[in-house]
Design an enzyme around this catalytic site. Structure first.
Site, short mmCIF file in Angstrom:
data_model
loop_
_atom_site.label_atom_id
_atom_site.label_comp_id
_atom_site.label_asym_id
_atom_site.label_seq_id
_atom_site.Cartn_x
_atom_site.Cartn_y
_atom_site.Cartn_z
N PRO A 114 38.90 42.59 33.22
CA PRO A 114 39.74 42.40 32.50
C PRO A 114 39.79 41.34 34.35
O PRO A 114 39.76 41.46 35.23
CB PRO A 114 41.26 43.36 32.96
CG PRO A 114 40.56 44.50 33.40
CD PRO A 114 39.17 44.41 33.53
N GLY A 118 41.68 42.42 40.11
CA GLY A 118 41.65 43.24 41.62
C GLY A 118 39.75 43.73 41.05
O GLY A 118 39.96 44.90 41.71
N LEU A 119 39.55 43.97 40.07
CA LEU A 119 38.39 44.74 39.88
C LEU A 119 37.11 43.77 39.66
O LEU A 119 36.15 44.07 39.31
CB LEU A 119 38.30 45.12 38.01
CG LEU A 119 39.43 46.25 37.82
CD1 LEU A 119 39.02 46.48 36.08
CD2 LEU A 119 39.06 47.41 39.08
N GLY A 120 37.45 42.43 40.05
CA GLY A 120 35.95 42.02 40.42
C GLY A 120 35.39 40.70 38.81
O GLY A 120 34.25 40.64 39.41
N SER A 121 36.00 40.97 38.31
CA SER A 121 35.58 39.52 37.24
C SER A 121 35.44 38.20 37.57
O SER A 121 34.05 38.58 36.80
CB SER A 121 36.82 39.58 36.26
OG SER A 121 36.91 38.34 35.34
N ALA A 123 33.79 37.31 40.25
CA ALA A 123 32.22 37.28 40.59
C ALA A 123 31.47 38.40 39.94
O ALA A 123 30.46 37.89 40.37
CB ALA A 123 33.07 37.94 42.54
N ALA A 124 31.59 39.05 39.06
CA ALA A 124 30.94 39.76 38.32
C ALA A 124 30.32 38.60 37.30
O ALA A 124 29.04 38.65 36.73
CB ALA A 124 31.58 40.70 37.32
N ASP A 165 33.85 40.91 47.60
CA ASP A 165 33.75 41.26 46.04
C ASP A 165 32.25 40.97 45.82
O ASP A 165 31.60 41.19 44.91
CB ASP A 165 34.48 40.16 45.78
CG ASP A 165 35.94 40.88 45.05
OD1 ASP A 165 36.42 41.62 45.66
OD2 ASP A 165 36.63 40.06 44.79
O1 PMV Z 1 39.98 39.69 44.04
P1 PMV Z 1 40.61 41.04 44.36
O2 PMV Z 1 41.69 41.23 44.11
O3 PMV Z 1 38.98 41.72 43.91
O4 PMV Z 1 41.12 40.68 46.35
C1 PMV Z 1 39.89 40.27 47.05
C2 PMV Z 1 40.36 41.33 48.29
C3 PMV Z 1 40.59 40.37 49.49
O5 PMV Z 1 40.64 41.42 50.42
C4 PMV Z 1 42.51 40.80 49.01
C5 PMV Z 1 40.57 39.22 49.54
C6 PMV Z 1 39.18 38.78 50.34
O6 PMV Z 1 38.73 38.13 50.08
O7 PMV Z 1 38.96 39.46 50.32
#
Ligand code: PMV
Length: 329
Positions: A114, A118-121, A123-124, A165
């Protein structure tokens, strides 16, 4: 008479295609404080995945993106120059020393991760694209290089990403991460079972990070103290993970959540879900990722996971995921 080898040369070989995949991720400790140089811990989540297939296309096609999930096809050069998919393709081609966008290839992207949760979509997807392109050009890239390339794309998603991430997704293993330090694999002494509850509330990371930055600028001492407390929890939790003390890891998670709430990145729903998970027998629970929405995670046993997932479903979690981090790594 036509001989067998001759027949073989008459049959066109199927168009070459290569596939790159990458997992999702959860942050166990240190989101936000990691942006300010404190340590953080994260693990990959293999139940959700981004996939990229690069296939040879007919001459004159150029570099085409096929975004399967939204059923859209377009030339990569039709996208704005700061479009994350375009930049992922560009940084990969540049690194692989291929002329920008001159080949004829179709890049098909799909993902079960999703977005903005916050699940790293982001970057993945970038990792999957870079992996598939490297394979297409028959080059092998180290995880460290893939991570660095994905970081370039992350800057577009996040503004000032910490780098956690891209690191956990590109290395595809539990990591202890701190800015400007070498990435350290995290040794897991006892398997860790997590229930992941998605609030379904999309929360762009750059907004939450930007809002926190403004508040910190107005009161640096107070926020830095909280970041220090988060850092010390991450260090304590690292030892607990390396010695298999699940109760202690859980307690640190709930404490980390309370600090995240204090710095203003939690929400009523996230707080409620943390409480529900803990009432239903979790070792501990917290929001994971940027916050305001997105996901919460609860550490539990494999036996207890289903009942925590059910309790979260009853309050609206969308198909909670149960994921296990295996011993070792
Ligand atoms: O993008 P997310 O939801 O996985 O958040 C990343 C984590 C943070 O610490 C909030 C931002 C970062 O760049 O590390």
């Amino acid at each position: 008479m036509t001989t067998l080898p001759e027949i073989e040369t008459l049959i066109p070989s199927p168009p070459k295609s290569t596939t790159g995949t990458a997992p999702g991720k959860i942050i166990l400790f240190g989101e936000h404080s990691v942006v300010y140089g404190r340590p953080a811990l994260a693990v990959p989540v293999s139940q959700v995945v981004a996939t990229c297939v690069v296939s040879q296309a007919p001459k004159g096609t150029g570099v085409k993106i096929n975004a399967k999930d939204i059923d859209k096809q377009y030339q990569v050069t039709d996208e704005k120059t700061n479009n994350p998919l375009r930049v992922a393709v560009q940084v990969a081609l540049d690194y692989l020393d291929k002329s920008r966008f001159l080949d004829d290839i179709t890049i098909t992207i799909s993902s079960t991760i999703p977005m903005a949760s916050g699940l790293g979509s982001g970057a993945a997807v970038s990792t999957a694209i870079i992996r598939a392109l490297a394979q297409h050009y028959e080059q092998s890239l180290e995880s460290r290089i893939i991570s660095d390339l994905v970081f370039e794309v992350e800057k577009l998603h996040h503004g000032t990403p910490s780098g956690i991430d891209n690191t956990v997704v590109a290395y595809n293993q539990p990591v202890f991460f701190q800015h400007a330090q070498p990435t350290v694999p995290l040794r897991v002494q006892e398997p860790l079972t997590f229930v992941i509850g998605n609030t379904g509330i999309k929360s762009p990371t750059h907004k939450v990070v930007g809002d926190l930055r403004r508040r910190r600028e107005a009161n640096p001492q107070c926020y830095d103290q909280m970041f220090d407390k988060m850092a010390s929890l991450a260090m304590t939790a690292r030892t607990a993970i390396e010695t298999g003390n699940l109760a202690h890891i859980g307690a640190c998670m709930t404490e980390n959540h309370q600090l995240l709430d204090q710095i203003g990145v939690s929400s009523i729903i996230l707080n409620e879900w943390v409480e529900i998970a803990n009432r239903n027998g979790a070792f501990g629970a917290k929001l994971s990722g940027a916050g305001w929405g997105g996901n919460m995670i609860a550490l539990t046993t494999s036996g207890q996971a289903e009942s925590i997932a059910r309790a979260l479903s009853m309050v609206g979690a969308e198909q909670p995921l149960i994921t296990q981090v295996e011993k070792g790594y």
